[in-house]
Structure formats: structure tokens, C-alpha cells
Design an enzyme around this catalytic site. Structure first.
Site, PDB file in Angstrom:
ATOM      1  N   THR A 195       0.878  -1.179   0.000  1.00  0.00           N
ATOM      2  CA  THR A 195       0.000   0.000   0.000  1.00  0.00           C
ATOM      3  C   THR A 195       0.918   1.233   0.000  1.00  0.00           C
ATOM      4  OG1 THR A 195      -0.107  -0.109   2.426  1.00  0.00           O
ATOM      5  CG2 THR A 195      -1.945  -1.064   1.204  1.00  0.00           C
ATOM      6  N   THR A 223      -1.031  -2.389   5.841  1.00  0.00           N
ATOM      7  CA  THR A 223      -1.560  -1.218   6.552  1.00  0.00           C
ATOM      8  C   THR A 223      -2.515  -0.489   5.617  1.00  0.00           C
ATOM      9  OG1 THR A 223       0.490  -1.075   7.757  1.00  0.00           O
ATOM     10  CG2 THR A 223      -0.864   0.907   7.728  1.00  0.00           C
ATOM     11  N   PHE A 269       2.722  -5.488  13.122  1.00  0.00           N
ATOM     12  CA  PHE A 269       3.603  -4.497  13.754  1.00  0.00           C
ATOM     13  C   PHE A 269       5.072  -4.883  13.679  1.00  0.00           C
ATOM     14  CE2 PHE A 269      -0.554  -3.874  15.670  1.00  0.00           C
ATOM     15  CZ  PHE A 269      -0.681  -2.490  15.657  1.00  0.00           C
ATOM     16  N   LEU A 270       5.399  -5.877  12.850  1.00  0.00           N
ATOM     17  CA  LEU A 270       6.791  -6.348  12.879  1.00  0.00           C
ATOM     18  C   LEU A 270       7.772  -5.294  12.342  1.00  0.00           C
ATOM     19  CD1 LEU A 270       7.535  -7.185   9.720  1.00  0.00           C
ATOM     20  CD2 LEU A 270       6.241  -9.200  10.337  1.00  0.00           C
ATOM     21  N   ASN A 300       2.310   3.938  14.573  1.00  0.00           N
ATOM     22  CA  ASN A 300       3.474   4.386  13.814  1.00  0.00           C
ATOM     23  C   ASN A 300       3.676   5.897  13.927  1.00  0.00           C
ATOM     24  OD1 ASN A 300       4.386   1.915  13.095  1.00  0.00           O
ATOM     25  ND2 ASN A 300       3.695   1.985  10.977  1.00  0.00           N
ATOM     26  N   HIS A 305      16.402   7.307  20.362  1.00  0.00           N
ATOM     27  CA  HIS A 305      17.760   7.434  19.828  1.00  0.00           C
ATOM     28  C   HIS A 305      17.749   8.483  18.726  1.00  0.00           C
ATOM     29  CE1 HIS A 305      18.917   3.922  22.052  1.00  0.00           C
ATOM     30  NE2 HIS A 305      17.880   3.271  21.535  1.00  0.00           N
ATOM     31  N   GLY A 342      19.083  10.629  15.500  1.00  0.00           N
ATOM     32  CA  GLY A 342      19.756  10.194  14.273  1.00  0.00           C
ATOM     33  C   GLY A 342      19.493  11.182  13.166  1.00  0.00           C
ATOM     34  N   CYS A 354       7.658   2.141   6.294  1.00  0.00           N
ATOM     35  CA  CYS A 354       6.400   2.373   7.020  1.00  0.00           C
ATOM     36  C   CYS A 354       6.225   3.785   7.554  1.00  0.00           C
ATOM     37  CB  CYS A 354       6.282   1.392   8.178  1.00  0.00           C
ATOM     38  SG  CYS A 354       6.074  -0.277   7.619  1.00  0.00           S
ATOM     39  N   LYS A 382      18.046   1.534   8.372  1.00  0.00           N
ATOM     40  CA  LYS A 382      18.434   1.090   9.704  1.00  0.00           C
ATOM     41  C   LYS A 382      19.251  -0.187   9.543  1.00  0.00           C
ATOM     42  CE  LYS A 382      14.623  -1.859  11.022  1.00  0.00           C
ATOM     43  NZ  LYS A 382      13.699  -2.201  12.079  1.00  0.00           N
TER      44      LYS A 382
END
Ligand code: UDX
Length: 459
Positions: A82, A118, A148-149, A207, A250, A252, A259, A320
Site C-alpha cells: 500500500t 496497513t 507491527f513487525l 506508527n 535514539h 539520528g 512504514c 536502519k
């Protein structure tokens, strides 16, 4: 499982590990070829072993033929993409609805159709409406079961979730979904049943909240630099308050990935459409876009105003660590800006090269961190891969031409970097980096995309 992308594949593999028989359907033939030979098309720790084991046990198969898979299924999960629609920031549901059209003729017996992708609030209802029109005779329910992974820890997240969220509107569907997730309930994972609308919105709200935490700590880290505080100490101190929690604090170069940017944009759109502008979340998005743009300016200021003619080693390109995913990675904004300003860029990323190569034209790809750093004037860390933490800073300093280490993820300890002879700059750790602010009045209805802001900042 319709769709063998990140969510679809991980879910299919984990469901088969629970003991269910799963057919994962995808149209992409090169992807299917890899999958059938037991090779996951994505880099995700632990996925390959689990996938092979369940393929061998014949619980997991891959197919391009949706018909028989749907006809046999008790539950059909929709895990198609999506993506963000160009222009309006809304979630593009065309893949969801074309899957519905394709599967409708094959429904046989009572079937639960559930969205794993989602999808905006109201999508389950709309899917149901379309299916009833296409197949008035069929016996089915539509559920929402957002996933939610996190990439990089997807297997652990799926098999040990904080919660499983299921939106249902009737008891029959609820019973089927309870059964599907029974292996997790046995392990005391909370399975939360809510309305379909609540499940759909909760995913976006989760999110958006996490993105807000990141933008929050990023702004606090800027302030730390100006007032001589250390953001890690501040984050540790506030994180001890259980109402705040110590995760996602954190700082960054800005959040990215498949997502957060897309879902933050989509919930903003939903708010506007429902005449409830989400001004806080809109600001989260703006702070993040501006942050990515400001990083190149920071690097310039640290080295005295210009990177023209300088060689910069970039450690980490993916959004990441533990993923090869380049979607919306901050490096995609930062690296081209540095190139635009006259720098030569050498990049090392443990897994991202294949996906990044076409997205970052003109960079020199290296096989190791040290290779990227050799003869560089400046090194900057954009992704906190674990292997960077173990880098021998004395060796690293030796291979470089210059001595500037700009660590956008606070991977290194200041003292060790100084001891190795580096001029070291972390994030939010007491040194002023001279912030560059992109000042632009943002019209709520006409928010510039990252690319537009980028051009503006370059100009
Ligand atoms: C996220 C959600 O966590 C997950 O629940 C949802 O299903 C999908 O989106 P993911 O995109 O895989 O997962 O990565 P995540 O670990 O959440 O990180 C997202 C971004 O935030 C990355 O760019 C990361 O670098 C950044 N981040 C995260 C920070 O900058 N600081 C933090 O403290 C945490």
C-alpha cells in the site's frame, strides 16, 4: 497469503511454523523463482532457515495461482503493498482492490478475508462492500489484522508480539482468528479484539506515535548540542519514567523505511479528509524532512563551510541496520546533497549495496568500512550497523587522509575516538554543530515533498 513482500513472506513463514498450511501467492516471477528455490528475496535474519524448514515439511508453498489457494483457504490474508500515492500522500489501495477482484470468483465455503497490509480506516468495510457486490452468494467475513513487525527483527516480533491486534465485526470471524493465533495465545501473547475501524486506525496511530518520539528526541538532541547537555543522558533519564519508556529515543539523521514516512503521510491525509487536521503529526513529518536536509549542512559547517573537493566515507546506507531495505533511507537525501555540494562519496553498507546502487548514482561502493575510509577526508556514520561499533578506530584513523568523524548514530564513544586522534562529532552530545534550518512556510494543503525541499536547500 496474497503478497510475498516483507509482511506477507514473514507472516507466511511464521504461520507455517505455527503448524498451519500456507500458500503464499505472488505475481512477481523472479521473486517466486527465488522463493521456490528456498532463497528469501529480502535480507531478514533467521528467515532463510525457517522458510526452508517449513518448505521441506510441505506446510509452506509458493504460487502465482491465486484461484486454488483461495478456494482451499479458511483465511485469506491480504499482504500486498500500500505505497504512498504520488501527489497526495494517501495510501494507494489499487493492489488491495485488484486482489479482491481476482480472489472473489474463487471464494468457496466460509472464508475470512483479512488485511495484513496497513490500510486506511474504512478499507475493511469497503472491501466487504465490493466483495458482496462481486459475490452476493459467497459466505465470508472481512477482518483487519495489522502487522507491527520491524524489519531486522521480524521473526522475533511476529512470534513474540507485544500484542496481536484483530478488528472483527462478528463472532464467526473472531473464532477463526482466535484459532489462527492460538499458538501465540498459548504463549500468553495478548490477542486484542477491537472493531475493524479501531484496528485500522491503531496501526497508523502507533506508527505516528513512534515517529513522534523520534522527531521529539531529534529536536531535543539539537538543543543538547546548543546547551552542552548529552542527549543519551537525557533520554536515559526520561526513559526511566514508565509513562515515557526508554525505547525510540535514539537521535539520528531522521526516520525512514517502508512504514513511518508512508504511514505518517497517510494518517495526515485521513485527518484532513475528515476535517480533523492532525497538526502535531504534520509537524512530526516536517521536522523529519527538514532534519534529513539539514544534515549535509551540518557536515559542511563541521569542516569549515564547504565539502567541495573533499572525499567523504559514508558508513551505512540502509534506513536502519539488519536490513537491505533502502526505502526512504536518510542516505538517499544526504548523499546526493553532499555530491551536489562537490564531495566525492565512498559508501560501505553490509547489506544495502544491491538495492542502493541504482538509487545512489555516482558513489564509489566499497567492500569494507576501512576501504571506504581510506584516503577520505571525512567519515560519517549514517546507519548503526553493529560491525561499525567494533571498528578499530586507530586503524581507521590511519587509513584516512583527514581526521573528522561525524557519527550521526552515536555509535562511537567520544573518548575512544579522541584517543585515536579523531575530531569526533556525535549527535546531541554537547558540541554545537551549528544547525541549518530550512525555513519555508508550509501550506497545510500543499506540503512540499522531500525532493522539493531538497532543491530548495541546495539552492
Ligand atoms: C516500523 C514499526 O516499528 C513497526 O511496528 C511497523 O510494523 C513498521 O514500521 P521498521 O520500519 O522496520 O518498523 O523500523 P523501526 O525499527 O521502527 O525504525 C524506523 C525508523 O526509525 C528507522 O529509520 C530508524 O533508524 C528510526 N529510529 C528508530 C530512530 O531514528 N531512532 C529510534 O530511536 C528508533
Amino acid at each position: 497469503m496474497i503478497g510475498a513482500g516483507y509482511v506477507g513472506l514473514v507472516s507466511a513463514v511464521c504461520f507455517s511454523e505455527f503448524g498451519w498450511t500456507v500458500t503464499c501467492v505472488d505475481k512477481d516471477h523472479s521473486r517466486l523463482k527465488k522463493l521456490r528455490s528456498g532463497v528469501p528475496p529480502i535480507f531478514e535474519p533467521g528467515l532463510d532457515d525457517l522458510m526452508l524448514r517449513n518448505m521441506k515439511a510441505r506446510r509452506l508453498t509458493f504460487s502465482d495461482n491465486l484461484g486454488p489457494a483461495v478456494a482451499d483457504a479458511d483465511v485469506v490474508f491480504l499482504a500486498v503493498g500500500t505505497p504512498m500515492r504520488r501527489g497526495d500522500g494517501y495510501a494507494d489501495l489499487s493492489y488491495v482492490y485488484s486482489a479482491i477482484e481476482e480472489l472473489a470468483p474463487h471464494l468457496a465455503g466460509y472464508t475470512v478475508i483479512t488485511t495484513k497490509s496497513t490500510v486506511p480506516v474504512g478499507t475493511s468495510r469497503e472491501i466487504e462492500r465490493r466483495l458482496r457486490e462481486l459475490r452476493p452468494d459467497a459466505d465470508f467475513s472481512v477482518c483487519s489484522n495489522p502487522e507491527f513487525l520491524r524489519e531486522g527483527s521480524a521473526i522475533q516480533d511476529f512470534t513474540h508480539p507485544d500484542r496481536v491486534l484483530i478488528g472483527v465485526d462478528n463472532d464467526d470471524a473472531r473464532k477463526v482468528m482466535e484459532r489462527v493465533y492460538h499458538p501465540l495465545s498459548l504463549r500468553s501473547a495478548p490477542v486484542v479484539f477491537v472493531s475493524r475501524e479501531s484496528a485500522e486506525l491503531a496501526k497508523y496511530a502507533a506508527n505516528a506515535f513512534l515517529a513522534m518520539k523520534i522527531s521529539f528526541i531529534n529536536e531535543v538532541s539539537d538543543l543538547c548540542e546548543e546547551v552542552g547537555a548529552n542527549v543519551q543522558e537525557v533520554a536515559h533519564a526520561i526513559g526511566k519514567d514508565r509513562r515515557i519508556g526508554d525505547k525510540f529515543l535514539h537521535p539520528g539523521p531522521g526516520y525512514g523505511g517502508s512504514c513511518f514516512p508512508k504511514d505518517v503521510s497517510a494518517i495526515i491525509r485521513t485527518g484532513r479528509e475528515n476535517k480533523t487536521p492532525l497538526s502535531l503529526i504534520e509537524q512530526v513529518q516536517t521536522v523529519n524532512e527538514e532534519r534529513k536536509l539539514a544534515i549535509a549542512g551540518r557536515i559542511e559547517r563541521i569542516v569549515g563551510g564547504s565539502v567541495r573537493g573533499k572525499t567523504i566515507a559514508v558508513l551505512g546506507a540502509t534506513f536502519k541496520p539488519n536490513t537491505d531495505d533502502m526505502r526512504d533511507a536518510p542516505s538517499l537525501v544526504i548523499v546526493p546533497m553532499l555530491q551536489e555540494r562537490g564531495a566525492t562519496i565512498k559508501v560501505y553498507d553490509p547489506e544495502g549495496r544491491d538495492n542502493a546502487a541504482s538509487l545512489l548514482p555516482g558513489v564509489i561502493w566499497c567492500e569494507t568500512a576501512l576501504e571506504a575510509m581510506s584516503d577520505a577526508d571525512i567519515t560519517t556514520v549514517l546507519t548503526e550497523w553493529n560491525e561499525f561499533r567494533a571498528l578499530d578506530l586507530v586503524d581507521a584513523k590511519e587509513v584516512m587522509r583527514g581526521d573528522t568523524l561525524i557519527d550521526m548514530r552515536n555509535v562511537f564513544q567520544c573518548e575512544l575516538a579522541h584517543a585515536a586522534g579523531f575530531k569526533y562529532f556525535g549527535i546531541g552530545r554537547g558540541q554545537s554543530l551549528g544547525l541549518e534550518h530550512v525555513t519555508q512556510e508550509l501550506e497545510t494543503e500543499d506540503m512540499p515533498q522531500a525532493g522539493e525541499l531538497k532543491k530548495l536547500a541546495i539552492a
